[in-house]
Design a protein around this motif. Sequence first.
Motif, PDB file in Angstrom:
ATOM      1  N   PRO A  16       0.833  -1.204   0.000  1.00  0.00           N
ATOM      2  CA  PRO A  16       0.000   0.000   0.000  1.00  0.00           C
ATOM      3  C   PRO A  16       0.870   1.257   0.000  1.00  0.00           C
ATOM      4  O   PRO A  16       1.945   1.276   0.591  1.00  0.00           O
ATOM      5  CB  PRO A  16      -0.804  -0.113   1.300  1.00  0.00           C
ATOM      6  CG  PRO A  16      -0.106  -1.124   2.119  1.00  0.00           C
ATOM      7  CD  PRO A  16       0.693  -1.980   1.220  1.00  0.00           C
ATOM      8  N   ARG A  18       1.786   5.283   0.736  1.00  0.00           N
ATOM      9  CA  ARG A  18       1.660   6.131   1.917  1.00  0.00           C
ATOM     10  C   ARG A  18       0.608   7.232   1.737  1.00  0.00           C
ATOM     11  O   ARG A  18      -0.149   7.518   2.639  1.00  0.00           O
ATOM     12  CB  ARG A  18       3.001   6.758   2.237  1.00  0.00           C
ATOM     13  CG  ARG A  18       2.951   7.752   3.369  1.00  0.00           C
ATOM     14  CD  ARG A  18       4.318   8.265   3.641  1.00  0.00           C
ATOM     15  NE  ARG A  18       4.925   7.382   4.604  1.00  0.00           N
ATOM     16  CZ  ARG A  18       5.377   7.771   5.768  1.00  0.00           C
ATOM     17  NH1 ARG A  18       5.329   9.028   6.084  1.00  0.00           N
ATOM     18  NH2 ARG A  18       5.891   6.917   6.607  1.00  0.00           N
ATOM     19  N   ALA A  20      -2.084   7.412  -0.080  1.00  0.00           N
ATOM     20  CA  ALA A  20      -3.464   7.012  -0.390  1.00  0.00           C
ATOM     21  C   ALA A  20      -4.303   7.049   0.891  1.00  0.00           C
ATOM     22  O   ALA A  20      -3.779   7.027   1.996  1.00  0.00           O
ATOM     23  CB  ALA A  20      -3.492   5.623  -0.993  1.00  0.00           C
ATOM     24  N   ASP A  21      -5.608   7.088   0.727  1.00  0.00           N
ATOM     25  CA  ASP A  21      -6.527   7.144   1.862  1.00  0.00           C
ATOM     26  C   ASP A  21      -7.119   5.757   2.098  1.00  0.00           C
ATOM     27  O   ASP A  21      -7.773   5.200   1.221  1.00  0.00           O
ATOM     28  CB  ASP A  21      -7.636   8.150   1.580  1.00  0.00           C
ATOM     29  CG  ASP A  21      -8.279   8.672   2.843  1.00  0.00           C
ATOM     30  OD1 ASP A  21      -7.677   8.492   3.916  1.00  0.00           O
ATOM     31  OD2 ASP A  21      -9.366   9.260   2.756  1.00  0.00           O
ATOM     32  N   TYR A  22      -6.891   5.181   3.271  1.00  0.00           N
ATOM     33  CA  TYR A  22      -7.375   3.854   3.625  1.00  0.00           C
ATOM     34  C   TYR A  22      -8.313   3.957   4.818  1.00  0.00           C
ATOM     35  O   TYR A  22      -8.154   4.840   5.659  1.00  0.00           O
ATOM     36  CB  TYR A  22      -6.208   2.929   4.001  1.00  0.00           C
ATOM     37  CG  TYR A  22      -5.265   2.651   2.872  1.00  0.00           C
ATOM     38  CD1 TYR A  22      -5.553   1.683   1.923  1.00  0.00           C
ATOM     39  CD2 TYR A  22      -4.080   3.354   2.743  1.00  0.00           C
ATOM     40  CE1 TYR A  22      -4.693   1.419   0.883  1.00  0.00           C
ATOM     41  CE2 TYR A  22      -3.207   3.104   1.703  1.00  0.00           C
ATOM     42  CZ  TYR A  22      -3.515   2.127   0.782  1.00  0.00           C
ATOM     43  OH  TYR A  22      -2.661   1.876  -0.252  1.00  0.00           O
ATOM     44  N   PRO A  23      -9.276   3.040   4.952  1.00  0.00           N
ATOM     45  CA  PRO A  23     -10.118   3.027   6.145  1.00  0.00           C
ATOM     46  C   PRO A  23      -9.276   2.665   7.375  1.00  0.00           C
ATOM     47  O   PRO A  23      -8.299   1.917   7.280  1.00  0.00           O
ATOM     48  CB  PRO A  23     -11.154   1.943   5.871  1.00  0.00           C
ATOM     49  CG  PRO A  23     -11.050   1.616   4.423  1.00  0.00           C
ATOM     50  CD  PRO A  23      -9.704   2.058   3.962  1.00  0.00           C
ATOM     51  N   THR A  26      -7.468  -1.043   8.652  1.00  0.00           N
ATOM     52  CA  THR A  26      -7.253  -1.905   7.497  1.00  0.00           C
ATOM     53  C   THR A  26      -5.971  -2.694   7.730  1.00  0.00           C
ATOM     54  O   THR A  26      -4.952  -2.135   8.130  1.00  0.00           O
ATOM     55  CB  THR A  26      -7.111  -1.064   6.218  1.00  0.00           C
ATOM     56  OG1 THR A  26      -8.288  -0.297   6.043  1.00  0.00           O
ATOM     57  CG2 THR A  26      -6.891  -1.937   5.004  1.00  0.00           C
ATOM     58  N   ARG A  27      -6.029  -4.005   7.500  1.00  0.00           N
ATOM     59  CA  ARG A  27      -4.846  -4.850   7.697  1.00  0.00           C
ATOM     60  C   ARG A  27      -4.228  -5.191   6.351  1.00  0.00           C
ATOM     61  O   ARG A  27      -4.913  -5.312   5.351  1.00  0.00           O
ATOM     62  CB  ARG A  27      -5.212  -6.145   8.417  1.00  0.00           C
ATOM     63  CG  ARG A  27      -5.450  -5.931   9.880  1.00  0.00           C
ATOM     64  CD  ARG A  27      -5.607  -7.267  10.596  1.00  0.00           C
ATOM     65  NE  ARG A  27      -5.571  -7.069  12.010  1.00  0.00           N
ATOM     66  CZ  ARG A  27      -4.488  -7.263  12.771  1.00  0.00           C
ATOM     67  NH1 ARG A  27      -3.386  -7.693  12.238  1.00  0.00           N
ATOM     68  NH2 ARG A  27      -4.529  -7.051  14.058  1.00  0.00           N
ATOM     69  N   TRP A  28      -2.888  -5.357   6.363  1.00  0.00           N
ATOM     70  CA  TRP A  28      -2.151  -5.777   5.192  1.00  0.00           C
ATOM     71  C   TRP A  28      -1.058  -6.729   5.648  1.00  0.00           C
ATOM     72  O   TRP A  28      -0.365  -6.472   6.633  1.00  0.00           O
ATOM     73  CB  TRP A  28      -1.531  -4.578   4.471  1.00  0.00           C
ATOM     74  CG  TRP A  28      -0.684  -4.956   3.308  1.00  0.00           C
ATOM     75  CD1 TRP A  28      -1.120  -5.480   2.130  1.00  0.00           C
ATOM     76  CD2 TRP A  28       0.725  -4.863   3.202  1.00  0.00           C
ATOM     77  NE1 TRP A  28      -0.057  -5.711   1.290  1.00  0.00           N
ATOM     78  CE2 TRP A  28       1.094  -5.338   1.939  1.00  0.00           C
ATOM     79  CE3 TRP A  28       1.717  -4.414   4.057  1.00  0.00           C
ATOM     80  CZ2 TRP A  28       2.415  -5.375   1.506  1.00  0.00           C
ATOM     81  CZ3 TRP A  28       3.035  -4.458   3.629  1.00  0.00           C
ATOM     82  CH2 TRP A  28       3.363  -4.933   2.363  1.00  0.00           C
ATOM     83  N   PHE A  38      -3.352  -0.027   9.341  1.00  0.00           N
ATOM     84  CA  PHE A  38      -3.416   1.415   9.127  1.00  0.00           C
ATOM     85  C   PHE A  38      -4.196   2.006  10.291  1.00  0.00           C
ATOM     86  O   PHE A  38      -5.399   1.793  10.429  1.00  0.00           O
ATOM     87  CB  PHE A  38      -4.111   1.720   7.787  1.00  0.00           C
ATOM     88  CG  PHE A  38      -4.022   3.157   7.396  1.00  0.00           C
ATOM     89  CD1 PHE A  38      -2.839   3.682   6.925  1.00  0.00           C
ATOM     90  CD2 PHE A  38      -5.123   3.980   7.496  1.00  0.00           C
ATOM     91  CE1 PHE A  38      -2.752   5.007   6.557  1.00  0.00           C
ATOM     92  CE2 PHE A  38      -5.057   5.302   7.129  1.00  0.00           C
ATOM     93  CZ  PHE A  38      -3.865   5.821   6.660  1.00  0.00           C
ATOM     94  N   TRP A  52       0.937   3.125   8.522  1.00  0.00           N
ATOM     95  CA  TRP A  52       0.948   1.673   8.622  1.00  0.00           C
ATOM     96  C   TRP A  52       1.876   1.282   9.760  1.00  0.00           C
ATOM     97  O   TRP A  52       3.054   1.616   9.760  1.00  0.00           O
ATOM     98  CB  TRP A  52       1.422   1.056   7.308  1.00  0.00           C
ATOM     99  CG  TRP A  52       0.420   1.210   6.229  1.00  0.00           C
ATOM    100  CD1 TRP A  52       0.394   2.177   5.272  1.00  0.00           C
ATOM    101  CD2 TRP A  52      -0.723   0.389   6.007  1.00  0.00           C
ATOM    102  NE1 TRP A  52      -0.696   2.007   4.470  1.00  0.00           N
ATOM    103  CE2 TRP A  52      -1.400   0.914   4.891  1.00  0.00           C
ATOM    104  CE3 TRP A  52      -1.235  -0.729   6.636  1.00  0.00           C
ATOM    105  CZ2 TRP A  52      -2.562   0.341   4.390  1.00  0.00           C
ATOM    106  CZ3 TRP A  52      -2.388  -1.297   6.136  1.00  0.00           C
ATOM    107  CH2 TRP A  52      -3.042  -0.762   5.033  1.00  0.00           C
TER     108      TRP A  52
END
Length: 78
Positions: A16, A18, A20-23, A26-28, A38, A52
């Motif tokens: 992912p 840096r 960008a807009d994530y909820p 959110t797991r990665w 996140f 993250w």
Amino acid sequence: MTGRGLHVCLEQPNAPVRDADYPVDTRWVCSCGSHYMFREGFNRAGHVGMDWWEVPPVAIPRQRRASLRERLFPARQG
């Protein structure tokens, strides 16, 4: 996404980005098995920000298996 150390998987194309807009929450999971979430946290300078962060994996509890006695003689109903 620079954490406590250099992590090569964060530089891969499937990682992912840096800016960008994530909820939130959110797991990665990267290809080496490290888990990231996140969320809000403190950076090295002490400022609060969304980024993250490395987290432990989610523990999935194992279901208890019925003993042989419970399978042969189930509990009485009623």
